[in-house]
Write an enzyme that holds these catalytic residues in place. Structure first.
Site, short mmCIF file in Angstrom:
data_model
loop_
_atom_site.label_atom_id
_atom_site.label_comp_id
_atom_site.label_asym_id
_atom_site.label_seq_id
_atom_site.Cartn_x
_atom_site.Cartn_y
_atom_site.Cartn_z
CG ASN A 208 3.95 -0.77 -10.53
OD1 ASN A 208 4.78 0.12 -10.61
ND2 ASN A 208 4.22 -1.93 -9.96
CE LYS A 286 0.72 -11.37 -29.93
NZ LYS A 286 0.49 -10.86 -31.27
N PRO A 304 5.74 -13.40 -3.60
CG PRO A 304 8.02 -13.75 -3.89
CD PRO A 304 6.70 -13.85 -4.60
CG ASP A 305 5.35 -8.58 1.55
OD1 ASP A 305 6.43 -7.96 1.70
OD2 ASP A 305 4.24 -8.05 1.67
CG PHE A 323 8.67 3.54 0.28
CD1 PHE A 323 9.93 3.22 0.72
CD2 PHE A 323 8.42 4.84 -0.15
CE1 PHE A 323 10.94 4.17 0.74
CE2 PHE A 323 9.41 5.79 -0.14
CZ PHE A 323 10.68 5.47 0.30
CE LYS A 337 0.43 -1.49 2.66
NZ LYS A 337 0.35 -0.69 1.44
CE LYS A 341 3.57 -5.19 3.06
NZ LYS A 341 3.94 -5.34 1.67
N1 CTP Z 1 6.53 -5.06 -1.03
C1 CTP Z 1 7.36 -6.14 -1.16
N2 CTP Z 1 6.93 -7.27 -1.79
C2 CTP Z 1 5.67 -7.35 -2.28
C3 CTP Z 1 4.79 -6.24 -2.15
C4 CTP Z 1 5.27 -5.12 -1.52
O1 CTP Z 1 8.51 -6.08 -0.71
N3 CTP Z 1 5.28 -8.46 -2.88
C5 CTP Z 1 7.03 -3.89 -0.29
C6 CTP Z 1 7.17 -2.62 -1.09
O2 CTP Z 1 8.48 -2.49 -1.64
C7 CTP Z 1 6.90 -1.56 -0.04
C8 CTP Z 1 5.91 -2.24 0.89
O3 CTP Z 1 6.06 -3.61 0.69
O4 CTP Z 1 8.06 -1.26 0.71
C9 CTP Z 1 4.49 -1.86 0.72
O5 CTP Z 1 4.10 -1.94 -0.61
P1 CTP Z 1 2.60 -1.60 -1.02
O6 CTP Z 1 2.44 -1.83 -2.49
O7 CTP Z 1 2.20 -0.28 -0.45
O8 CTP Z 1 1.83 -2.67 -0.16
P2 CTP Z 1 1.19 -4.04 -0.49
O9 CTP Z 1 2.01 -5.12 0.10
O10 CTP Z 1 0.91 -4.15 -1.94
O11 CTP Z 1 -0.15 -3.97 0.36
P3 CTP Z 1 -1.63 -3.55 -0.09
O12 CTP Z 1 -1.96 -4.38 -1.26
O13 CTP Z 1 -2.40 -3.87 1.13
O14 CTP Z 1 -1.58 -2.07 -0.33
#
Ligand code: CTP
Length: 399
Positions: A208, A286, A304-305, A323, A337, A341
């Site tokens: 990204n 590849k 994983p989140d 964030f 969120k 979370k």
């Molecule tokens: N984050 C994380 N691990 C992930 C995805 C996100 O720790 N796998 C954390 C990011 O570092 C940030 C927060 O979660 O602090 C929110 O990230 P964001 O990209 O806005 O949210 P998403 O979890 O991707 O939710 P959505 O797809 O609903 O926007």
């Protein structure tokens, strides 16, 4: 400002050594005591007499100096200071400390010391850019060595680029910052930053547009308030800040492992733009076109989140800040969120392309906490970082 502080100043062998004489004067003017150490190469550029005359103290030069060993010994010498400053820090001195070599007085002191080390590198631009020096630098930063400079500019050797030693005034400011008793002194704060790269095959990946600028600024602001910072970063386009412990990762899974290994922490700030998905059927080789015109069918698995995992970890930091990158309904989505979370605060921002925030130098955020949503005016990412770092310091003091 530095009254009562003692600096162990290691002067390495480089043309910039003459600037260290000025640094000694500035340090003395600020009230610090200076214990000077001159390497053999350093003594080719400045004389022991001028160093000791300015410092008002004996200059230490040899590892096995009978009088020194009888008086206090090199180990004790490494402990007398509040801060060890290496200026100029040559490529050789950096290599010695990065690899743990102790073959003269300066390198032995650097290895034996239990006080923080600040280095002011000075060398030819090609030497600075050489992968070996950059590797050593990465290791030193990961070990918590602080850095000031090098500056970019015309060099004594006639070339131009990064490698010039920071000016003595800048080194003095870095010394004052390193010795300041900020409100986060003694606190460990974990910061994640940058994008993650999720491989498709050995040569391609999904990523990204995060530059890592906001996370880097936050880590620097926390460091400036005295925190010990562990900075876990994906492949960002801005360099990591000096004086923090840097852990480089690529994927979300590696980032989670690095974050878990860095706990416990007093606070965690998750500024990384973590990829939500990774490619489940990643190619070991590849992926080739098969001539049929059909695109390869990529399968995805959810990553994983990291924020949610840390928020419910047994070793949960007292303050967990996430964030939220949104493109619409910023406050509503970010509030949901935060609840989903389990973090304490969410710093929400609108990353729609027209805002220019992702990859840009400014940010407009809404801080969402127990107390509701608080909008901050649009400002530089550095200012957002400073404001957030102060809020974190306040919250940790009150809890
Ligand atoms: N984050 C994380 N691990 C992930 C995805 C996100 O720790 N796998 C954390 C990011 O570092 C940030 C927060 O979660 O602090 C929110 O990230 P964001 O990209 O806005 O949210 P998403 O979890 O991707 O939710 P959505 O797809 O609903 O926007």
């Amino acid at each position: 400002m530095l009254a009562g502080k003692r600096i162990l100043l290691v002067i390495g062998g480089g043309i910039a050594a003459y600037k260290s004489l000025l640094l000694i004067r500035l340090l003395k003017g600020a009230g610090a005591a200076v214990t000077p150490v001159l390497t053999r190469a350093g003594a080719e550029f400045v004389t022991p007499l001028s160093v000791s005359a300015l410092a008002g103290e004996k200059v230490h030069q040899a590892l096995f100096d009978l009088t020194d060993e009888a008086e206090m010994g090199h180990i004790q010498l490494s402990r007398v200071a509040d801060l060890v400053v290496v200026a100029p820090a040559t490529a050789d001195l950096m290599a010695k400390l990065a690899t743990g070599r102790a073959e003269d007085l300066a390198s032995t002191l650097l290895l034996a010391t239990d006080t923080p080390v600040l280095m002011a590198p000075a060398m030819n631009v090609r030497m600075w850019q050489h992968p070996a020096t950059q590797r050593n630098l990465a290791m030193l930063l990961a070990d918590g060595v602080r850095l000031v400079g090098p500056d970019q500019g015309e060099m004594a050797c006639g070339e131009f680029g990064p490698g010039r030693m920071a000016e003595p005034e800048a080194i003095l400011a870095a010394i004052e910052a390193a010795l300041s008793d900020g409100p986060l002194k003694g606190r460990h704060v974990l910061v994640t930053s940058g994008p993650t790269h999720e491989p498709i095959d050995p040569v391609r990946y999904i990523a990204n547009r995060s530059s890592g600028a906001q996370g880097t600024a936050i880590a620097a602001a926390l460091r400036d308030l005295g925190a010990e910072v562990t900075f876990v970063s994906g492949p960002a386009s801005v360099p990591p800040p000096a004086g923090v412990r840097v852990v480089r990762v690529e994927t979300a899974q590696q980032m989670l492992a690095a974050v878990q290994a860095a706990l416990p922490a007093d606070a965690a700030v998750m500024a990384a733009a973590v990829a939500d998905w990774r490619v489940a059927n990643q190619g070991a080789q590849k992926m080739k076109k098969d001539g049929s015109g059909r695109a390869p069918a990529l399968e995805f698995a959810e990553n994983p989140d990291i924020l949610a995992t840390v928020s419910k970890a047994a070793a949960r930091p007292r303050l967990v800040v996430g964030f939220a990158a949104e493109t619409e309904h910023v406050v509503d989505h970010a509030t949901a969120k935060r609840a989903r979370k389990g973090c304490d605060w969410i710093v929400a921002n609108d990353v729609s392309p027209q805002t220019g925030i992702m990859g840009g130098s400014e940010n407009a955020v809404v801080l969402i906490s127990d107390a509701g949503a608080e909008s901050w005016p649009r400002m530089g990412k550095d200012q957002v970082a400073k404001k957030l770092a102060l809020r974190i310091a306040e919250a940790l003091q009150n809890s």
